[in-house]
Design an enzyme around this catalytic site. Sequence first.
Site, mmCIF file in Angstrom:
data_model
loop_
_atom_site.group_PDB
_atom_site.id
_atom_site.type_symbol
_atom_site.label_atom_id
_atom_site.label_comp_id
_atom_site.label_asym_id
_atom_site.label_seq_id
_atom_site.Cartn_x
_atom_site.Cartn_y
_atom_site.Cartn_z
ATOM 1 N N ASP A 1 14.753 3.371 -3.250
ATOM 2 C CA ASP A 1 13.930 3.141 -4.256
ATOM 3 C C ASP A 1 12.913 1.958 -3.265
ATOM 4 O O ASP A 1 13.684 0.714 -3.038
ATOM 5 C CB ASP A 1 14.336 2.316 -5.427
ATOM 6 N N GLU B 1 9.299 7.754 -9.802
ATOM 7 C CA GLU B 1 10.093 6.753 -10.316
ATOM 8 C C GLU B 1 10.580 6.806 -11.594
ATOM 9 O O GLU B 1 11.642 6.710 -12.156
ATOM 10 C CB GLU B 1 9.612 5.152 -10.188
ATOM 11 N N LYS C 1 3.871 -1.976 0.375
ATOM 12 C CA LYS C 1 3.660 -0.961 -0.068
ATOM 13 C C LYS C 1 2.264 -0.679 -0.901
ATOM 14 O O LYS C 1 1.751 0.298 -1.044
ATOM 15 C CB LYS C 1 4.897 -0.735 -1.448
#
Length: 610
Positions: free
Chosen positions: A10, A172, A71
């Site tokens: 993740d 996700e 990100k």
Amino acid sequence: MADNLILGIDLGTTNSLAAVMTPTGPEIVRDADGASLVPSVIAFGAGGVTVGAEARAHAVENPTATVYSVKRLMGKSVDDLARVMDVLPYDVTPGKHDTVCVNVQGRHMSPQELSAIILRDIKTRAEAICQPGQKITRAVITVPAYFDDSQRQATRDAGRIAGLEVCRIVNEPTAAALAYGLDRAEDACIAVYDLGGGTFDVSILRVSGGVFEVLSTQGDTQLGGDDLDRELINLLTEEIRSQFGAELQFPPATRQALRTFAEATKVRLSTEESATVEVALGGGRVFTRTITRDEFESLASKWVDHTIEHCARALRDADLGPQDIDQVVMVGGSTRVPLVRSKTKDFFQREPYTAVNPDEIVALGAAVQAGILAGIKRDTLLLDVTPLSLGIETLGGAVGKLIMRNSTIPCQAAETFSTYVDGQTSVDIHVLQGERELAKDCRSLGKFQLTGIPPMPAGAPRVQVSFMLDANGILGVSAKELRSGKAASVQITPAHGLTHDEIDSMVQESYAHAIEDLNAHRLIDLRNESERILVAIDKAIETSGHVLSDQQRQALDAAVADLKTKRQQDDCDAVYEAMGAANEAATPLTEAQMDDVLSQTVKGRKMDDV
Ligand code: AMP
């Protein structure tokens, strides 16, 4: 660990973490201290590049050479980033082909290269728990459902730069649902609400016969906990300027410190009603401000409302109403904000599912997907689970669950509790099994007592209760008072004597009584909390009662009497309101106590130390 190991990663805006599929189910990669989250922060210092907590610790002294939230930059152009660029203390410059670069001390690096540094660190941490010499070369990496092609491609490239073949990019929300084992639900609609540090998305999934179908997704790649931090930073900046002069400049180190304070304040306000910030501005100037949860919620409200608007849109797209959703899954660190939980609950008209750590679900799901790709049979995961939740009785007859139903075994969990009575020297530990919220409705597995705790004020002892469920389903429960080291333990076989039908009926009952149970649990929590407030007010009156005017004292006595009456009744909202009123009436006392603490703190130090 197997040779065909594929790492589930993740790669988050704020934190990243990894998990691997083992024969007993997905497992989070942890370091020697048990920590799983690696802050997605990279620091370029004189001693070299550092990643994670160490890098974050350097952020205050070294703001221009500390890169976080990378990100947000992945696959983006300068125009896309106009809104965030001015709050980033590091230098973001235009790169090739309309992309952006980060300029660290004259070295221009792409977001992919920076993410690769984090990925390489995660890979190294995972290899450290593998067999000696084993290398990890393949990974499944998750991305928000809202990521477009260029962002997904950039993520894939980051993996490649880090020496990882990216076998699959997984959304996700899908990973979260996999981690919860929701592929086993029969024909259910699930809303996955994911509010992290920098991104929000909500996905409506339908699961039937073990197959997921994404009905709709909505979100915003520029909305998250960072926005809540920024609201607090803006509030503090404005107030600092109005107190110390509009011309006051904020050097990078102060901006970074403000960001750190703002985030810490936000996190504290998830469990406390107020939090105090103290900022040293140089030259002996110190800015102090107490922020209440209400104040924070009024700043945060518009952002949370945006997320709810996205939820409404996602439902519309899926042609469903809130009543069609069977389960709401909360993902991402920012779902710990109470306002986020309450607004989500109000919208979907059901209690959101928060059982699994919201920081770890996505990595666990990535590992499940990795396991499927590596050919590890999922049956092993399905079989080795605990059929009912395990927990202990907490004050007032509620149940604190430590191991949730369907957790893969072996597994362990620990939680720290305290005492509620001054001078309490023993604690009764009542171990329970079941899905209901009250101890009386669960199955009692055993009781034991931790004795010999040295007398301390209520709330001071720290009793850590640990559950360890081994591969044979044997539960070991131990309790230890951390300050004195006093310990006691017991061993239990929880599944003993329960048939499949009994387990099913316990689970069914918990569904049937869900609302009534939650209300009963909430009432117990509110009664406990109000007891704490009453004791605190009593103590405050003793030490600072003299600051109250006659009128204030009368108002406080009335509010205290009202709270004492309301907490005997069964109306949660009435107790909640009476608690608020008592807290408000006690404000002059709290302020007087804070002034005392502050003047003592300042007295004890030179101004420059503050
Ligand atoms: P994630 O991107 O899922 O790692 O989420 C990180 C975000 O969650 C950051 O904005 C954190 O400040 C926020 N966060 C983590 N824990 C808490 C908490 N207890 N209360 C409020 N926000 C939190």
